[in-house]
Design a protein around this motif. Structure first.
Motif, mmCIF file in Angstrom:
data_model
loop_
_atom_site.group_PDB
_atom_site.id
_atom_site.type_symbol
_atom_site.label_atom_id
_atom_site.label_comp_id
_atom_site.label_asym_id
_atom_site.label_seq_id
_atom_site.Cartn_x
_atom_site.Cartn_y
_atom_site.Cartn_z
ATOM 1 N N GLY A 91 66.880 91.368 31.339
ATOM 2 C CA GLY A 91 66.065 91.543 32.540
ATOM 3 C C GLY A 91 66.874 92.006 33.744
ATOM 4 N N GLY A 92 68.190 92.183 33.551
ATOM 5 C CA GLY A 92 69.056 92.598 34.671
ATOM 6 C C GLY A 92 69.378 91.432 35.591
ATOM 7 N N GLY A 150 90.567 91.730 33.671
ATOM 8 C CA GLY A 150 89.322 92.484 33.732
ATOM 9 C C GLY A 150 89.307 93.456 34.885
ATOM 10 N N PHE A 151 88.417 94.397 34.764
ATOM 11 C CA PHE A 151 88.283 95.429 35.785
ATOM 12 C C PHE A 151 86.815 95.784 35.878
ATOM 13 C CE2 PHE A 151 88.271 99.875 37.109
ATOM 14 C CZ PHE A 151 89.058 99.791 38.245
ATOM 15 N N ALA A 152 86.256 95.623 37.067
ATOM 16 C CA ALA A 152 84.826 95.896 37.213
ATOM 17 C C ALA A 152 84.631 97.069 38.141
ATOM 18 C CB ALA A 152 84.129 94.671 37.791
ATOM 19 N N SER A 153 83.827 98.012 37.708
ATOM 20 C CA SER A 153 83.421 99.090 38.594
ATOM 21 C C SER A 153 81.956 98.831 38.913
ATOM 22 C CB SER A 153 83.591 100.434 37.899
ATOM 23 O OG SER A 153 83.051 101.432 38.727
ATOM 24 N N LEU A 154 81.746 98.311 40.123
ATOM 25 C CA LEU A 154 80.417 97.785 40.449
ATOM 26 C C LEU A 154 79.482 98.854 41.001
ATOM 27 C CD1 LEU A 154 81.651 94.461 42.030
ATOM 28 C CD2 LEU A 154 80.408 94.666 39.895
ATOM 29 N N GLU A 155 79.354 99.926 40.280
ATOM 30 C CA GLU A 155 78.395 100.957 40.681
ATOM 31 C C GLU A 155 77.973 101.651 39.395
ATOM 32 O OE1 GLU A 155 80.397 103.890 43.038
ATOM 33 O OE2 GLU A 155 82.110 103.893 41.731
ATOM 34 N N SER A 156 76.895 102.441 39.506
ATOM 35 C CA SER A 156 76.431 103.105 38.294
ATOM 36 C C SER A 156 77.342 104.288 38.008
ATOM 37 C CB SER A 156 75.001 103.577 38.491
ATOM 38 O OG SER A 156 74.383 103.679 37.242
ATOM 39 N N ASN A 157 78.432 104.035 37.303
ATOM 40 C CA ASN A 157 79.424 105.066 37.093
ATOM 41 C C ASN A 157 79.791 105.132 35.617
ATOM 42 O OD1 ASN A 157 81.619 106.763 37.120
ATOM 43 N ND2 ASN A 157 82.232 106.070 39.161
ATOM 44 N N GLY A 172 85.271 97.193 26.601
ATOM 45 C CA GLY A 172 84.410 97.259 27.781
ATOM 46 C C GLY A 172 82.949 97.107 27.452
ATOM 47 N N ALA A 173 82.194 96.823 28.483
ATOM 48 C CA ALA A 173 80.740 96.693 28.314
ATOM 49 C C ALA A 173 80.086 96.920 29.673
ATOM 50 C CB ALA A 173 80.395 95.301 27.799
ATOM 51 N N TYR A 174 78.834 97.288 29.622
ATOM 52 C CA TYR A 174 78.068 97.451 30.851
ATOM 53 C C TYR A 174 77.295 96.165 31.147
ATOM 54 C CZ TYR A 174 78.764 102.510 30.937
ATOM 55 O OH TYR A 174 79.314 103.753 31.013
ATOM 56 N N ILE A 175 77.106 95.891 32.428
ATOM 57 C CA ILE A 175 76.170 94.839 32.820
ATOM 58 C C ILE A 175 75.056 95.533 33.600
ATOM 59 C CG2 ILE A 175 75.825 92.713 34.129
ATOM 60 C CD1 ILE A 175 78.654 91.977 33.751
ATOM 61 N N PRO A 176 73.802 95.444 33.123
ATOM 62 C CA PRO A 176 72.716 96.085 33.876
ATOM 63 C C PRO A 176 72.472 95.335 35.170
ATOM 64 C CG PRO A 176 71.844 94.949 31.941
ATOM 65 C CD PRO A 176 73.315 94.719 31.952
ATOM 66 N N LYS A 189 68.829 101.853 35.308
ATOM 67 C CA LYS A 189 69.182 102.827 36.351
ATOM 68 C C LYS A 189 70.535 102.517 36.988
ATOM 69 C CE LYS A 189 64.397 103.852 37.416
ATOM 70 N NZ LYS A 189 63.853 102.864 36.459
ATOM 71 N N LEU A 190 70.863 101.236 37.014
ATOM 72 C CA LEU A 190 72.118 100.847 37.661
ATOM 73 C C LEU A 190 72.864 99.880 36.748
ATOM 74 C CD1 LEU A 190 73.909 100.698 40.248
ATOM 75 C CD2 LEU A 190 72.504 98.781 40.975
ATOM 76 N N HIS A 191 74.053 100.270 36.344
ATOM 77 C CA HIS A 191 74.840 99.325 35.558
ATOM 78 C C HIS A 191 76.298 99.365 35.990
ATOM 79 C CE1 HIS A 191 74.520 102.734 32.358
ATOM 80 N NE2 HIS A 191 75.342 103.063 33.307
ATOM 81 N N ALA A 192 76.933 98.195 35.902
ATOM 82 C CA ALA A 192 78.346 98.104 36.278
ATOM 83 C C ALA A 192 79.169 98.140 35.008
ATOM 84 C CB ALA A 192 78.590 96.797 37.013
ATOM 85 N N LEU A 193 80.279 98.823 35.071
ATOM 86 C CA LEU A 193 81.175 98.879 33.913
ATOM 87 C C LEU A 193 82.231 97.779 34.052
ATOM 88 C CD1 LEU A 193 82.305 100.364 31.368
ATOM 89 C CD2 LEU A 193 83.736 101.670 32.943
ATOM 90 N N PHE A 194 82.361 96.960 33.020
ATOM 91 C CA PHE A 194 83.392 95.927 33.001
ATOM 92 C C PHE A 194 84.348 96.223 31.844
ATOM 93 C CE2 PHE A 194 82.446 92.200 35.771
ATOM 94 C CZ PHE A 194 81.359 92.738 36.431
#
Ligand SMILES: Cc1cc2nc3c(=O)[nH]c(=O)nc-3n(C[C@H](O)[C@H](O)[C@H](O)COP(=O)(O)OP(=O)(O)OC[C@H]3O[C@@H](n4cnc5c(N)ncnc54)[C@H](O)[C@@H]3O)c2cc1C
Length: 350
Positions: free
Chosen positions: A264-265, A209-216, A242-246, A166-171
């Protein structure tokens, strides 16, 4: 149809979470097999930075583990165009290359007699006798007492239980080979809030690196912001990956299916640091299996910590938190003290 293979513990994924869990189980005399669809050494999109709590925990869990790293002490952070806040951290951050680092962990597991099979997880089913039946894409089947999901950010096991994260950050990341600094640099701006731009001086290369720390999921927009920020800092734009971190941590639904690491997030909600939590949840999974206690109990502190980080995240990016931290950056000695104290508390707490 081939025969169903019986194993005590089946681990899907030989990344840091899976290979550390496998090594700990082998050392405790528990029969286990790891299945991974990659051929090692394999790469992974990641900064590869190990904070003191991570490298110290790893040293304790896997005595004698050897891996290449570059120690970095110089920390620099900046808000917008404010003066850079710079200090020397008390403890090094160990910069690794994930391809080599993960292979070192796999080799450690194999040196304990651990078996690593190449294969791709497809699905699992709970059996009437309390065991778990796992089917690989090849059709090969395993019946196990425990299934450990260490299959990373895109975990199919988590999807089978909980659906899409439901929530992942884009890195996003870019590596500049051959350019070698000696610092960690973090930049905050309202242009990419809640998120950060960062640079790690790694082994033989700089990692931006660049992190967007919201579910975007607006990847093109974030890529464009990353490109502009690289240009602003005078970095030639090259290949961006890039990759997502749940970030939503999922609760266990059965005692015999244990989700660890990114599956497991379990990554820091504010920084995206996930290696420490991969090791920690691996150790807690081993404890749950060896002591026969539910993972929710063995891993209770990690579950609590993950909840707490949600509040820290909200505070940090709130208008008040943002202004307070920006103001505090004028005092590098205070920031150093806070940073070292946090590292110490997290590393050496009982
Ligand atoms: C851009 C970026 C930068 C980061 N920087 C840092 C950092 O500097 N420091 C830090 O601590 N953390 C960092 N992280 C987080 C860190 O990379 C992860 O938390 C960590 O890799 C989690 O380890 P893991 O073992 O759970 O998963 P992974 O390392 O992803 O391993 C999962 C394994 O499962 C295998 N697998 C997946 N699906 C299947 C399947 N269906 N069948 C079989 N095998 C499968 C994969 O091949 C892989 O080997 C970063 C993450 C990103 C995206």
């Amino acid at each position: 149809m081939s025969e169903v293979r019986q194993v005590e513990v089946l681990i899907i994924g030989a990344g840091p979470a899976g290979s550390v869990c496998g090594s700990l189980l082998k050392r405790a005399g528990v029969e286990c097999v790891i299945v991974d669809h990659a051929t090692f050494p394999r790469d992974k999109v990641c900064g590869g930075g190990l904070t003191v709590k991570a490298w110290r925990l790893l040293d304790m869990l896997l005595p004698g583990i050897k891996y290449d790293y570059r120690p970095i002490y110089r920390m620099r952070c900046q808000f917008e165009n404010d003066p850079v806040c710079e200090f020397r951290a008390e403890y090094e951050i160990r910069m690794t290359r994930r391809k080599d680092f993960d292979y070192s962990l796999v080799k450690y597991y194999q040196a304990q007699g651990g078996e690593l099979l190449k294969g791709s997880f497809a699905r699992f089913e709970q059996q009437a006798d309390g065991r778990v039946l796992v089917t690989l894409k090849s059709g090969e089947q395993f019946s196990c007492r425990y299934l450990v999901a260490a299959d990373g950010a895109n975990s199919l096991i988590r999807r089978q239980i909980h659906g899409e994260p439901k929530l992942h950050a884009l890195f996003l990341e870019q590596f500049n080979e051959g350019v070698i600094g000696d610092d960690v640099f973090v930049h905050f701006s309202s242009n990419y809030k809640p998120g950060v731009f960062y640079k790690f001086s790694s082994i033989g290369r700089e990692m931006y690196g660049f992190a967007s720390l919201e579910s975007n999921d607006d990847v093109p927009r974030h890529k464009e912001t990353f490109r502009k920020t690289l240009t602003k800092f005078g970095v030639p734009v090259d290949r961006i990956c890039g990759a997502y971190i749940p970030l939503n941590t999922v609760p266990p639904t059965a005692d015999n299916v244990i989700l660890i690491g990114d599956a497991g997030g379990f990554a820091n909600k504010l920084t995206g640091e996930g290696l420490y939590d991969a090791f920690k949840t691996a150790a807690n999974a081993k404890r749950a299996i060896v002591e026969g206690i539910p993972f929710r109990k063995a891993n209770a502190e990690e579950f609590r910590k993950m909840e707490h980080q949600v509040h820290v995240f909200k505070f940090f990016f709130s208008p008040f938190g943002w202004r307070l931290i920006r103001w505090a950056m004028r005092y590098p000695k205070v920031i150093k003290w806070l940073f070292d104290a946090k590292m110490k508390r997290e590393t050496f707490r009982a």
